[in-house]
Design an enzyme around this catalytic site. Structure first.
Site: not given
Ligand code: A2P
Length: 287
Positions: A49, A54, A79, A112
């Protein structure tokens, strides 16, 4: 509980199978991501994931490649970040994620965070609906095997369902001891949505893993507090996404299927007070 290992599949409403524990990469430094993902896959994880925000999708893609495991044996999620909401921007952001990952399809793509009324007033629902419309088209085109949401509370999901043609298959929310979302989990599950838990160990700085109740229960089973936390999540039918960059912990976070928490232990953990974590209200965030 019939699950037998970290990769035992759960089935989404569209029939797609998803390994019942995933390897989380929230706050994994981009510089170590490729190695961490390769280690996780080497240790046996088949579900990874990540998210655009990120900033480690490139490393995730490299880790996947260097693992040598065929793409079709892996389940990969990313996401859509908040700055990319809306029909056109969603399509472009999806392709950019694919490019960074070096993949030609995703197993799961999530919005998200919901656009909220605090930031967008009455336009929030429309923004979410337009974002979802683009996700539906990407799904119909076969570029994503399943589509879903993250940080949507049941009321956001219900609002989305007013215009959605495809029902979200997944909702990924923050769940850990001290931040249970128990009612929301039940409501989402009743809608046929698989709930995933981000921050299943409380994330950085939380007190979940050193809590005395958690320690007592861990000791009783000869397991660690991290394993108890993950097991507590699994026994609610929720899919945890533990993050670790350390191989010993990665292995620990897969070793969850040789013990079972009793109903009393489940309740005792559910009753713990707030132990930290992000604990953000999606209606109050301003990012
Ligand atoms: P690290 O990556 O250094 O191992 P969450 O998954 O809730 O976001 O929590 C991840 C945090 O917990 C990270 O700081 C991670 O650090 C740490 N962690 C992950 N697995 C374990 C474990 N089995 N035991 C102790 N700490 C862990």
């Amino acid at each position: 509980m019939t699950l037998t290992n970290v990769n035992s599949p759960l089935t989404l409403t569209n029939g797609v199978e998803i390994p019942c524990v995933g390897y989380g990469t929230f706050r994994t430094d981009p510089a170590v991501t490729a190695q961490a993902v390769q280690d996780a896959i080497g240790a046996g994880f088949r579900h990874i994931d990540t998210a655009m925000v990120y900033e480690n999708e490139t490393g995730v893609g490299q880790g996947i490649k260097s693992s040598g495991v065929p793409r079709e044996e892996l389940f990969v999620t990313s996401k859509l970040w908040n700055t990319d909401r809306g029909y056109e921007a969603t399509k472009a952001a999806f392709q950019a994620s694919l490019d960074r990952l070096g993949l030609d399809y995703l197993d799961l793509y999530l919005i998200h965070w919901p656009a909220n009324e605090k930031q967008f007033g009455p336009d929030a629902a429309k923004i979410n609906a337009e974002t979802w419309r683009a996700m539906e088209e990407l799904y119909a085109a076969g570029k994503i095997r399943a589509i879903g949401l993250s940080n949507f509370m049941p009321h956001h999901v219900k609002q989305l369902l007013e215009t959605a043609k495809v029902k979200p298959m997944v909702d990924q929310i923050e769940v850990h001891p001290g931040w249970t979302h128990a009612a929301e989990i039940k409501e989402l599950q009743a809608m046929g949505i698989l709930v995933e838990a981000w921050g299943p160990l409380g994330g950085q700085g939380a007190k979940v893993l050193v809590n005395p109740t958690m320690q007592k229960i861990a000791q009783a089973h000869g397991k660690t507090t991290a394993q108890v936390s993950l097991r507590w999540i699994i026994q609610q039918g929720v899919l945890p996404l533990p993050k670790s960059i350390h191989v010993d912990r990665i292995k620990q976070n897969m070793d969850l299927f040789d013990f079972e928490l009793s109903a009393d232990e489940m309740k005792e953990i559910a009753a713990l007070p707030n132990l930290g974590g992000q604990c953000k209200d999606p209606d109050e965030v301003d990012f």
